[in-house]
Design a protein around this motif. Structure first.
Motif, PDB file in Angstrom:
ATOM      1  N   ALA A   8      50.555  42.896  25.838  1.00 49.72           N
ATOM      2  CA  ALA A   8      49.878  43.711  26.866  1.00 49.72           C
ATOM      3  C   ALA A   8      50.426  43.430  28.249  1.00 49.72           C
ATOM      4  N   MET A   9      51.332  42.482  28.364  1.00 55.16           N
ATOM      5  CA  MET A   9      51.761  42.051  29.684  1.00 55.16           C
ATOM      6  C   MET A   9      52.533  43.133  30.423  1.00 55.16           C
ATOM      7  N   TYR A  16      49.136  46.570  37.552  1.00 53.71           N
ATOM      8  CA  TYR A  16      48.962  45.731  38.740  1.00 53.71           C
ATOM      9  C   TYR A  16      49.816  46.256  39.896  1.00 53.71           C
ATOM     10  N   ILE A  17      51.034  46.638  39.610  1.00 57.82           N
ATOM     11  CA  ILE A  17      51.920  47.181  40.650  1.00 57.82           C
ATOM     12  C   ILE A  17      51.325  48.448  41.251  1.00 57.82           C
ATOM     13  N   ALA A  18      50.750  49.298  40.382  1.00 56.85           N
ATOM     14  CA  ALA A  18      50.158  50.553  40.873  1.00 56.85           C
ATOM     15  C   ALA A  18      48.887  50.293  41.669  1.00 56.85           C
ATOM     16  N   LEU A 168      51.062  37.880  39.903  1.00 60.38           N
ATOM     17  CA  LEU A 168      49.838  37.183  40.297  1.00 60.38           C
ATOM     18  C   LEU A 168      48.644  37.532  39.413  1.00 60.38           C
ATOM     19  N   PHE A 169      48.743  38.585  38.638  1.00 63.03           N
ATOM     20  CA  PHE A 169      47.657  38.968  37.741  1.00 63.03           C
ATOM     21  C   PHE A 169      47.613  38.076  36.491  1.00 63.03           C
ATOM     22  N   ALA A 170      48.701  37.355  36.192  1.00 66.52           N
ATOM     23  CA  ALA A 170      48.843  36.625  34.932  1.00 66.52           C
ATOM     24  C   ALA A 170      48.707  35.127  35.135  1.00 66.52           C
ATOM     25  N   SER A 171      48.127  34.457  34.126  1.00 65.19           N
ATOM     26  CA  SER A 171      48.012  32.999  34.172  1.00 65.19           C
ATOM     27  C   SER A 171      49.282  32.360  33.616  1.00 65.19           C
ATOM     28  N   ARG A 172      49.422  31.050  33.859  1.00 64.98           N
ATOM     29  CA  ARG A 172      50.568  30.331  33.297  1.00 64.98           C
ATOM     30  C   ARG A 172      50.538  30.393  31.770  1.00 64.98           C
ATOM     31  N   GLU A 173      49.345  30.292  31.184  1.00 66.57           N
ATOM     32  CA  GLU A 173      49.212  30.353  29.728  1.00 66.57           C
ATOM     33  C   GLU A 173      49.687  31.696  29.186  1.00 66.57           C
TER      34      GLU A 173
END
Length: 451
Positions: A8-9, A16-18, A168-173
């Motif tokens: 889903a990334m 997120y960009i939009a 920035l929307f995503a975690s390191r995990e």
């Protein structure tokens, strides 16, 4: 609860960009890629996007063979996938020592300077870095530990001028899961495990403690930072409105109205938001507020600026080293450009001659002057004979009588002849060099720009 899938990334990235209005499809990009997991995931995602992009890799020469191995890895990967790559090698330790800054700060300055140079050279639009949600939370905690305003608590912004942070929307995990499921190659940075770095200490020691209290801590902190980012915009709009009411400008100086600040219930906040970006800390701002009723002359410094308590205002100006230079004016001089613009001329004193009443012009008796004249900053202990007086007065006393502020005194230039003050430039000529009935030639000096 539905489990997040790394597949889903890509749609999450596009969304997120939009939502944040980060990029247009026509934007051309420079992707900053270290070879680590985060930046390699960003690179893989943007290989699926429609943007034109190139990759920029920095070799900071900080980890010996490991740094060179990262560079070789990036050259091999980009070569294999037909990606245009730019590499820059830096002598980071030498630069840090030369500038008197930390290694971390030196690396930051070097890389961003080069990234923006690439944008200008290539005529591209944005630099992209792989900062993610965990970086945002770590930055928030670092800023909180140092003492910060609302700006620091809003963390890392997704877009700042020509810099974009699309992950920035995503975690390191989530990022590491994506790399694992898509079998992306990447390099491990051994320094990420060293606790001597503040960020690593927070990452490996502090954050796990917060997550033991609440497993959703990082997600909640990121949401709070997003709320504070919007709050900051409202807050800054009010700050700018208040600043317009208590700050006025005189050349390179800013004057802060003390009376206005004294009646404001938010004076310390207003001063913090005004002065903190210039290097003043919270403790200094508190002391400044305590000095509202102090005698004139109290001075506060940051690395780049100076704030002086005057009678009715604080005067903010850039710090300058004392100017001990001396400039010489010969009898045939027509104009000068330094230290400011001057025009000179020799006039005949006849029936058509008229004195200038402009304070920026001095009419002196040419035959009483000894050339070359010297143009310099005033010095303590100097004295002169003010026009129309028979006695002498110290320059410092003259400045007090004229109610000069401290910056005005420090910026005052003197024209002297054979060690005698001939003109306090822009203010008063010396009686010993005035035009009299016996004067045959006049030396006229005109300041055509402000000293």
């Amino acid at each position: 609860m539905k489990k997040w899938s790394s597949w889903a990334m890509f749609p999450d990235l596009k969304n997120y960009i939009a939502t944040e209005q980060l990029l247009l499809p026509t934007d051309r990009l420079v992707l900053a890629v270290s070879g680590g997991c985060d930046s390699m995931v960003m690179l893989d995602l943007f290989r699926q996007m429609e943007h034109d992009f190139v990759v920029a890799h920095c070799n900071f020469k900080l980890r010996g063979a490991e740094s060179d191995g990262d560079e070789v890895f990036m050259r091999d990967y980009c070569g294999e996938h037909g990606i245009e790559l730019y590499v820059k090698t830096f002598e980071t330790r030498e630069f840090a020592l030369q500038e008197g800054i930390s290694i971390e700060m030196a690396a930051r300055e070097l890389r961003y300077q080069w990234f923006y140079e690439l944008l200008d050279t290539l005529k591209y639009d944005y630099v992209l870095t792989a900062h993610h949600q965990d970086d945002l939370v770590e930055t928030l905690l670092i800023n909180l530990s140092r003492g910060t305003g609302i700006r620091g608590l809003s963390g890392i912004h997704p877009k700042k001028e020509r810099l974009v942070r699309p992950l920035l929307f995503a975690s390191r995990e989530q990022i590491t899961s994506y790399a694992a499921e898509h079998q992306l190659p990447y390099r491990e940075d051994s320094s990420n495990q060293e606790f001597v770095h503040q960020r690593n200490l927070i990452r490996h020691k502090i954050l796990p403690l917060f997550e033991a209290i609440n497993p959703a801590f990082k997600a909640n902190a990121a949401k709070t930072a997003a709320i504070l980012k919007d709050t900051e915009q409202v807050y800054q709009a009010k700050i700018e409105e208040e600043k317009a009411a208590f700050i006025s400008r005189e050349g390179s100086q800013q004057l802060f109205d003390i009376a206005y600040l004294q009646q404001s219930p938010f004076a310390e906040t207003l001063l913090f938001e005004t002065l903190h970006p210039l290097g003043f800390n919270a403790g200094q701002v508190h002391e400044i507020c305590q000095a509202f009723t102090a005698d004139a002359g109290k001075v506060f410094y940051s690395e780049t600026h100076r704030l002086v308590k005057d009678r009715e205002a604080f005067i903010l100006s850039p710090k300058t080293t004392d100017d001990l230079s001396r400039f010489y004016i010969e009898a045939d001089c027509l104009e000068m450009a330094e230290p400011f613009a001057l025009q000179c001329e020799k006039l005949v004193r006849d029936e058509h001659f008229q004195f200038s009443r402009n304070p920026a012009v001095a009419d002196l008796d040419f035959d009483l002057l000894e050339f070359p004249l010297v143009l310099k900053k005033w010095e303590q202990g100097e004295y002169f004979q003010p026009l129309g007086m028979s006695g002498f007065k110290k320059l410092s006393d003259f400045f007090i009588d004229q109610k000069f502020s401290i910056p005005e005194k420090e910026n005052c230039w003197i024209l002297s002849s054979a060690g005698k003050v001939a003109w306090i430039m822009g203010h008063r000529i010396d009686n010993r060099f005035k035009i009299t009935k016996d004067t045959r030639h006049v030396f006229r000096i005109r300041m055509t720009s402000k000293a």
